[in-house]
Motif scaffolding. Structure first.
Motif, mmCIF file in Angstrom:
data_model
loop_
_atom_site.group_PDB
_atom_site.id
_atom_site.type_symbol
_atom_site.label_atom_id
_atom_site.label_comp_id
_atom_site.label_asym_id
_atom_site.label_seq_id
_atom_site.Cartn_x
_atom_site.Cartn_y
_atom_site.Cartn_z
ATOM 1 N N GLY A 519 2.444 -3.510 4.936
ATOM 2 C CA GLY A 519 2.672 -3.374 3.512
ATOM 3 C C GLY A 519 2.352 -2.021 2.914
ATOM 4 N N ILE A 520 2.068 -0.999 3.746
ATOM 5 C CA ILE A 520 1.691 0.303 3.184
ATOM 6 C C ILE A 520 2.899 1.100 2.702
ATOM 7 N N PHE A 541 -11.009 -2.870 3.855
ATOM 8 C CA PHE A 541 -10.070 -2.055 3.086
ATOM 9 C C PHE A 541 -9.287 -1.121 3.999
ATOM 10 N N LEU A 542 -8.183 -0.612 3.452
ATOM 11 C CA LEU A 542 -7.390 0.423 4.110
ATOM 12 C C LEU A 542 -7.010 1.451 3.054
ATOM 13 N N ALA A 543 -7.087 2.706 3.414
ATOM 14 C CA ALA A 543 -6.676 3.781 2.508
ATOM 15 C C ALA A 543 -5.597 4.609 3.181
ATOM 16 N N PHE A 554 -5.836 -0.298 -0.364
ATOM 17 C CA PHE A 554 -5.380 -1.654 -0.067
ATOM 18 C C PHE A 554 -6.550 -2.503 0.441
ATOM 19 N N ARG A 555 -6.380 -3.820 0.347
ATOM 20 C CA ARG A 555 -7.265 -4.716 1.084
ATOM 21 C C ARG A 555 -6.669 -4.947 2.477
ATOM 22 N N LYS A 565 -3.974 -0.107 -5.281
ATOM 23 C CA LYS A 565 -4.561 0.715 -6.327
ATOM 24 C C LYS A 565 -4.225 2.161 -5.973
ATOM 25 N N VAL A 566 -3.669 2.904 -6.921
ATOM 26 C CA VAL A 566 -3.184 4.264 -6.644
ATOM 27 C C VAL A 566 -3.984 5.256 -7.480
#
Length: 605
Positions: A519-520, A541-543, A554-555, A565-566
């Protein structure tokens, strides 16, 4: 931090009240923002997001202005002069609180020597003290401006040299306290003194070194900084009184009492306290200064340390708590072969941004990757010429204990295994080189690295790699976005792909493909738009960092269709993102803006 611009900020000026600040940007819709530096402001009602500085005015300009390159407040702070990057390098004066246009004029005329628009450039504009009078200076340009605010009339006149000296390139300007005399700096190292528009004298203050900064105090002391790495203090008649060595070229100077603030070309900001014959220097900020930053890594043993490397021949160690650089060392003291065009093999195409950026310095003085060894504290530095230098530890970065030369091209990815006994190096030649770390019973300076083997199978450069927790497997991705799995002990590719590896527990996840990161990619976003991915250690989390300067949060895992969240802070592409060990902080570096950003997660585990 002040949020309000949406493109590169090119200039700023301080209001006479020392509180308001004007900033100008480039972009499709250039604009000028005026801030109150003493008053914070909530920018998203109902949230904790705020500006450290409240925005007082947002002046949006026509697209044809292209950019605002210089700003200057009037002596009373009522008016603001702007220089545009349009074809005529236009100068506009506005009453900034109401955005009322006072006047606008071309800065260059039709001089034959400057019919080439590339030779038209205004480098500074300065307002006289006590009256409505300005000077603009640039390439073969020195003009003095007068305006009548009642008639809204703006007029200009050329500077007249009267056989005192010649027309040259002028870089900076400032007025003496009487409002009639002006001092300008030149690319030839001279300072010119003007009365109104007439040149009175010139002095070879900085030898042949171009002058890039001027500041004049209320008692008419002239501070000038040049390419010779010096700030020279002169009196109003340009007689030298003091020389201060700052090492690099000053680009900005300010004075308050006995304190001198200097911003240098390499991004360093220093404060110098001058008392009698003594000088006390305090470094307020450091920065990388050339090329791009791609190297970013946290120390495994000391979670308060983070390291960066770039194309400027500099390795920097940062303290997370103080958010300051604690030490810096050259990547290499000796310059190697000068850069040339990067030559690709027949049929090979560059797939990753790092292939496309050619450093200005010799390749051995540029570095694009770092790895920490959590057991013996070694630091591996990936040079752009393909070599890997092993440094003793973070406090002795200048001590190289060995050099690994197996990679044929530079290495965008590099990691020690969880046990810190094997170093894996992902190279742009499509191979992963494994070295055994031999440190049992050895002194730190005696540690050896023994070549094991090369993992083959990629058709493009290896841009990311991750170890399994048990150090048995490696997951790697190449510039063509193909993911390959390897069994380390046998040095062979694992057949079966994702299905065969679905139950493997991975120590990290920096791969841009796979079911946990589906989903990134938003609609219209392709693989090469995302430059870096990192999962938090506790798998919450993932960034990601992308080409638009955005940091996306992201979660974990990231399912298709989820909205991140951007956040925006970098001016251009984000090259690396990495989580702290406790997931409290996220660190990001920008390629062209050369900035290391530290983000705090308000919901961490």
């Amino acid at each position: 931090l002040a949020e309000g611009h949406d493109d590169d900020v090119l200039c700023l000026d301080l209001h006479p009240n020392k509180r308001y600040v004007a900033t100008g940007q480039c972009g499709k819709r250039p604009k000028v923002c005026v801030w109150d530096s003493d008053r914070p402001e909530i920018i998203r009602p109902g949230s904790n997001t705020s500006n450290d500085c409240a925005m007082l005015k947002d002046i949006v300009l026509p697209p044809e202005t292209k950019a605002v390159t210089c700003l200057s407040f009037s002596h009373d702070g009522k008016y603001l002069a702007m220089v545009f990057w349009d074809q005529d390098c236009s100068i506009r004066i506005v009453e900034w609180e109401t955005d009322t246009l006072i006047g606008q004029h071309k800065s260059y005329g039709d001089e034959a020597i400057l019919r080439n628009t590339q030779m038209k450039k205004i480098l500074d504009i300065s307002w006289a003290k006590k009256r409505n009078f300005l000077v603009s200076c640039g390439l073969k340009h020195i003009k003095f401006w007068n305006f009548d605010n009642n008639m809204q009339l703006l007029s200009k006149k050329k500077g007249l040299f009267r056989d005192v000296d010649n027309l040259t390139h002028f870089t900076c300007a400032a007025f003496l306290s009487n409002g009639f005399h002006c001092i300008t700096g030149t690319t030839s190292g001279k300072l010119y003194k003007w009365k109104d528009r007439y040149l009175e004298k010139s002095e070879q203050t900085h030898g042949i070194n171009a002058v890039h900064a001027i500041h004049i105090t209320d008692d008419d002391q002239v501070y000038s900084g040049a390419m010779d790495g010096k700030v020279i203090i002169s009196n109003e008649d340009l007689f030298q009184m003091r020389v201060i060595e700052v090492g690099k070229c000053p680009r900005g100077i300010d004075v308050s009492g006995d304190k001198l603030l200097v911003g240098l070309r390499d991004g360093t900001i220093i404060e110098i306290t001058i008392t009698n014959n003594k000088q006390q220097k305090l470094v307020l900020m450091n920065s990388h200064s050339q090329g791009e930053i791609w190297g970013l890594e946290l120390h495994r043993s000391y979670p308060n340390q983070i390291l960066t490397c770039a194309d400027d021949n500099m390795i920097m160690l940062w303290n997370i708590q103080s958010r300051k650089c604690v030490t810096q060392y050259p990547i290499s003291e000796t310059a190697g072969k000068m850069r040339g065009e990067i030559i690709f093999d027949e049929g090979e195409e560059p797939g990753e941004r790092q292939d496309l950026v050619i450093p200005e310095l010799p390749l051995n003085q540029c570095a694009r990757s770092i790895a920490f060894n959590g057991r013996n504290n070694n630091i591996a530095i990936g040079h752009a010429d393909g070599t890997i230098s092993i440094r003793l530890n973070s406090y002795n970065i200048d001590k190289t204990i060995c050099v690994l030369d197996k990679p044929e091209k530079w290495s965008p990815s590099m990691k020690y295994d969880p046990g810190c006994t094997i170093l894996a190096i992902g190279s742009l030649d499509g191979k992963i080189y494994l070295y055994t770390v031999k440190d049992e019973g050895k002194e730190p300076e005696e540690v050896e690295y023994e070549y094991m083997l090369a993992l083959v199978g990629h058709e493009g450069g290896v841009i990311s790699l991750d170890w399994s927790k048990d150090s048995k497997f490696i997951m790697s991705q190449d510039a063509n976005f193909n993911v390959t799995f390897y069994e380390v002990e046998r040095g062979l590719e694992v057949s079966g792909g994702w299905d065969a590896m679905k139950d493997v527990d991975w120590e990290s996840w920096t791969c841009k493909s796979g079911w946990p990161v589906q989903g990134i990619y938003a609609e219209g976003v392709e693989g090469h738009h995302v430059n870096s991915v990192d999962r938090s250690v506790r798998k919450k989390f993932l960034a990601t960092g992308d080409d638009w300067g955005l940091v996306n949060f992201f979660r974990w895992p990231v399912v298709p269709g989820v909205q991140p969240k951007v956040y925006r802070a970098h001016s251009e592409h984000v090259t690396r993102v990495i989580w702290s060990r406790d997931s409290k902080f996220l660190f990001t570096v920008g390629g062209n803006d050369k900035c290391l950003m530290q983000w705090e997660s308000r919901i961490y585990y």
